[in-house]
Design a protein around this motif. Sequence first.
Motif, PDB file in Angstrom:
ATOM      1  N   ILE A  23       0.832  -1.209   0.000  1.00  0.00           N
ATOM      2  CA  ILE A  23       0.000   0.000   0.000  1.00  0.00           C
ATOM      3  C   ILE A  23       0.864   1.255   0.000  1.00  0.00           C
ATOM      4  O   ILE A  23       0.545   2.240  -0.659  1.00  0.00           O
ATOM      5  CB  ILE A  23      -0.992  -0.039   1.190  1.00  0.00           C
ATOM      6  CG1 ILE A  23      -2.114  -1.017   0.852  1.00  0.00           C
ATOM      7  CG2 ILE A  23      -1.551   1.337   1.488  1.00  0.00           C
ATOM      8  CD1 ILE A  23      -3.120  -1.231   1.951  1.00  0.00           C
ATOM      9  N   SER A  73       3.719   1.605  -1.447  1.00  0.00           N
ATOM     10  CA  SER A  73       4.189   1.894  -2.803  1.00  0.00           C
ATOM     11  C   SER A  73       3.025   2.237  -3.732  1.00  0.00           C
ATOM     12  O   SER A  73       3.187   2.994  -4.673  1.00  0.00           O
ATOM     13  CB  SER A  73       5.062   0.765  -3.347  1.00  0.00           C
ATOM     14  OG  SER A  73       4.272  -0.301  -3.771  1.00  0.00           O
ATOM     15  N   ASP A  74       1.807   1.709  -3.430  1.00  0.00           N
ATOM     16  CA  ASP A  74       0.622   2.118  -4.205  1.00  0.00           C
ATOM     17  C   ASP A  74       0.370   3.613  -4.038  1.00  0.00           C
ATOM     18  O   ASP A  74       0.024   4.306  -4.981  1.00  0.00           O
ATOM     19  CB  ASP A  74      -0.638   1.393  -3.698  1.00  0.00           C
ATOM     20  CG  ASP A  74      -0.672  -0.078  -4.100  1.00  0.00           C
ATOM     21  OD1 ASP A  74       0.161  -0.478  -4.921  1.00  0.00           O
ATOM     22  OD2 ASP A  74      -1.527  -0.799  -3.567  1.00  0.00           O
ATOM     23  N   ARG A  75       0.530   4.065  -2.792  1.00  0.00           N
ATOM     24  CA  ARG A  75       0.233   5.465  -2.492  1.00  0.00           C
ATOM     25  C   ARG A  75       1.326   6.383  -2.997  1.00  0.00           C
ATOM     26  O   ARG A  75       1.111   7.584  -3.153  1.00  0.00           O
ATOM     27  CB  ARG A  75       0.100   5.665  -0.977  1.00  0.00           C
ATOM     28  CG  ARG A  75      -1.191   5.127  -0.400  1.00  0.00           C
ATOM     29  CD  ARG A  75      -1.168   5.228   1.106  1.00  0.00           C
ATOM     30  NE  ARG A  75      -2.308   4.556   1.704  1.00  0.00           N
ATOM     31  CZ  ARG A  75      -2.400   4.284   2.997  1.00  0.00           C
ATOM     32  NH1 ARG A  75      -1.414   4.611   3.812  1.00  0.00           N
ATOM     33  NH2 ARG A  75      -3.451   3.676   3.479  1.00  0.00           N
TER      34      ARG A  75
END
Lengths: 262, 96
Positions: free
Chosen positions: B26, B28-30
């Motif tokens: 999450i 790295s998603d953000r």
Amino acid sequence: MGEVIVVTSGKGGVGKTTTTANVGTGLAMLGKKVVLIDTDIGLRNLDVVMGLENRIVYNLVDVVENNCRIKQALIKDKRYPNLYLLPSAQTKDKSAVSPEQMKKLAGELREEFDYILLDCPAGIEQGFKNAIAGADRALVVTTPEVSAVRDADRIIGLLEANEISRTHLIVNRLRTDMVKEGNMMSSDDVVEILAIDLIGVVPDDEQIVISTNNGEPLVGSEAKAGQAYMNICKRVLGEEVPYLDLEETTSFFKKFAAIFKK
Amino acid sequence: MSFLSNFFKSSESSSDIAKNRLKVAITSDRAVCSPELMEQMKNDIIDVISKYLDIDTDGLDIKVTKTELDDSSGTVNALLANIPIKEDSRNFRRRI
């Protein structure tokens, strides 16, 4: 003026439609005038979960294309006279409706109803954009699994980007026995990762499968999941309701499992 | 056998593993940039700071996280860099 709530999740199969049906029915049981809208065009589902599949004449696309008046398309629930369903179209696709049209529809229904619940399709494409266009607040449904939680995080980001600030989390299908063994994330774990407010925890309950088979939402029944849904409804209305103790079912399952382990 | 392997397994439960994996995914998603860009940026930051300070590159941690705004009106993405400086940093500077 009614409130428009979108029920969304990102990932499919985590219980959006079941949640919409149960929360909507629960709000109607609590005396509110409620309409449920199935926004998943092409994959109509909410009607069978509600047990109203035989009564569909017009649908959402007919309404936005002005083939009929809103009132003609609304299906009255079997049990609660203040509960209505606006079914989705089965033959069209997502592009049949635009976010502007959904906004307009939500605006009109707002005059008539206390709560408008939108059952959002899975994914983050057109269907999702349509569903959130007219929404005031969101219920994000997830299960305690890595894929569902990751998608929920993405959805929460998109809701924020679209200025839907009142977003609450429902952790669905929690198994307390597995949480205890350290083999499932707890609702606290999920809340910590997603950093939004929790509005309900629904246990994994086989009664949900049975009630869905029958086309009758479980909310309000003695079953744990039924109680959990009713508590969510009360919290939606702003009541402070303590969280259920989900232990009881666990010990039963454990005993049951223990028999087989021997 | 499965009982024994459970017994000798590391103390980390599968739910802890799930939680930790999710946190990384999450984050790295953000992140505004991809993990590769993140790595490049991290190396550049190390290069720049190393000119002036002797830093502990192993203990270095750079990530994008959600941070509450000061007036708690919402959250923003923030770049957090935790860069430990080695004890003999002053001697290092003298050496340059």
